[in-house]
Design a protein around this motif. Structure first.
Motif, PDB file in Angstrom:
ATOM      1  N   GLN A  23       5.616   2.004   7.178  1.00  0.00           N
ATOM      2  CA  GLN A  23       4.616   2.982   8.032  1.00  0.00           C
ATOM      3  C   GLN A  23       3.029   2.656   7.962  1.00  0.00           C
ATOM      4  O   GLN A  23       2.761   1.589   7.141  1.00  0.00           O
ATOM      5  N   TYR A  24       2.365   2.624   9.198  1.00  0.00           N
ATOM      6  CA  TYR A  24       1.042   2.257   9.314  1.00  0.00           C
ATOM      7  C   TYR A  24       0.991   0.830  10.160  1.00  0.00           C
ATOM      8  O   TYR A  24      -0.116   0.342  10.330  1.00  0.00           O
ATOM      9  N   THR A  25       2.033  -0.014   9.770  1.00  0.00           N
ATOM     10  CA  THR A  25       1.977  -1.360  10.469  1.00  0.00           C
ATOM     11  C   THR A  25       1.846  -1.193  11.871  1.00  0.00           C
ATOM     12  O   THR A  25       2.395  -0.071  12.522  1.00  0.00           O
ATOM     13  N   ALA A  35       1.553   2.297  16.341  1.00  0.00           N
ATOM     14  CA  ALA A  35       1.419   2.719  14.932  1.00  0.00           C
ATOM     15  C   ALA A  35       2.634   3.071  14.325  1.00  0.00           C
ATOM     16  O   ALA A  35       3.126   4.229  14.641  1.00  0.00           O
ATOM     17  N   GLY A  37       5.399   4.818  12.379  1.00  0.00           N
ATOM     18  CA  GLY A  37       5.452   6.077  11.861  1.00  0.00           C
ATOM     19  C   GLY A  37       6.834   5.928  10.834  1.00  0.00           C
ATOM     20  O   GLY A  37       7.597   5.016  10.917  1.00  0.00           O
ATOM     21  N   SER A  58      -0.328  -3.250   7.159  1.00  0.00           N
ATOM     22  CA  SER A  58      -1.063  -2.685   6.631  1.00  0.00           C
ATOM     23  C   SER A  58      -1.231  -2.189   5.142  1.00  0.00           C
ATOM     24  O   SER A  58      -0.274  -2.534   4.476  1.00  0.00           O
ATOM     25  N   ARG A  60      -1.473   0.642   2.128  1.00  0.00           N
ATOM     26  CA  ARG A  60      -0.932   1.650   2.166  1.00  0.00           C
ATOM     27  C   ARG A  60      -1.426   2.870   2.809  1.00  0.00           C
ATOM     28  O   ARG A  60      -0.714   3.874   3.274  1.00  0.00           O
ATOM     29  N   ASP A  61      -2.916   2.484   2.631  1.00  0.00           N
ATOM     30  CA  ASP A  61      -3.344   3.838   3.356  1.00  0.00           C
ATOM     31  C   ASP A  61      -3.678   3.761   4.963  1.00  0.00           C
ATOM     32  O   ASP A  61      -4.445   4.892   5.573  1.00  0.00           O
ATOM     33  N   GLY A  62      -3.352   2.608   5.265  1.00  0.00           N
ATOM     34  CA  GLY A  62      -3.391   2.361   6.827  1.00  0.00           C
ATOM     35  C   GLY A  62      -4.880   2.037   7.239  1.00  0.00           C
ATOM     36  O   GLY A  62      -5.172   2.202   8.402  1.00  0.00           O
ATOM     37  N   ARG A  63      -5.844   1.573   6.270  1.00  0.00           N
ATOM     38  CA  ARG A  63      -7.201   1.209   6.799  1.00  0.00           C
ATOM     39  C   ARG A  63      -7.524   0.041   6.962  1.00  0.00           C
ATOM     40  O   ARG A  63      -8.320  -0.345   7.744  1.00  0.00           O
TER      41      ARG A  63
END
Length: 223
Positions: A23-25, A35, A37, A58, A60-63
């Motif tokens: 997720q977030y990749t 993005a 999900g 990404s 883990r927090d997608g930042r």
């Protein structure tokens, strides 16, 4: 778009099936980006022809995101391309022929349909305009061994000259990235095969005006 037309596009368009992508990749194709999900497993309804697929892993927090990795594909109608996420290297890798055939049959049976994002056909015209001169022969001539393209292996382009703010930011990102090799020598097989352009072009028998024009617009080495 009515359901019959959508089903026709799903069946005749190509599909990229991406398995186990975190997720977030960020995953993109041509001028489009997704993005990831929890349910995302790829892209469907892709028109036949040359496309550029790219992704960026990404935190883990997608930042924060790693340098982008991409590859060209030349897809046929109804073709299914399968890639699986390598958790250790954070790369999309090919699967065995047996696995690809098994997953391809599942895609054609619409088993993954609800997990596939549709290619935005409204943006296809823009991609065709941008890629008008990109053919299969051109891709095979210039792409790195293995087909994976990443700026991580192109660090030489950032050395030996003034840097813009964007280049400085990219350089900083690359130094922090786990993809950056520790060796000062980047693997040549993973670098793009660029055409060598001479700094100064000289030809006997040409006028001064012609030489000036050729050195200002160095198209001739590319043709």
């Amino acid at each position: 778009m009515d359901s019959e037309k959508a089903l026709e596009l799903v069946k005749h368009g190509a599909t990229l099936l991406f398995l186990d992508v975190p997720q977030y990749t960020l995953v993109g194709i041509d001028t489009q980006i997704f993005a990831v999900g929890p349910a995302f497993k790829g892209i469907k309804m892709i028109p036949p022809g040359i496309h550029f697929v790219f992704y960026s892993s990404s935190t883990r927090d997608g930042r924060e995101f790693s340098p982008t990795i991409g590859f060209f594909v030349d897809v046929a109608p109804s073709q299914v391309i399968v890639r699986k996420w390598n958790q250790q290297d954070e790369w999309l890798t090919k699967v065995s022929e047996e696995e690809e055939e098994r997953y391809s049959q599942a895609v054609r049976s619409l088993e993954f349909d609800k997990n596939l994002g549709p290619y935005n056909l409204k943006q296809y015209g823009e991609w065709r305009h941008l890629s008008n001169y990109i053919t299969k022969d051109v891709v095979e001539k210039f792409e790195p061994v293995g087909g994976e393209i990443t700026v991580t292996y192109e660090s030489a382009i950032l050395k030996g000259g003034p840097k813009t703010a964007m280049e400085i930011a990219l350089d900083t990102q690359m130094k922090k990235s786990k993809f950056t090799t520790s060796s000062t020598e980047q693997p040549k097989g993973n670098r793009f095969y660029y055409t060598s352009i001479p700094r100064i072009i000289k030809h006997k028998g040409m006028s001064g005006q012609e030489l000036t024009s050729m050195n200002l617009d160095k198209v001739s080495p590319l043709t």
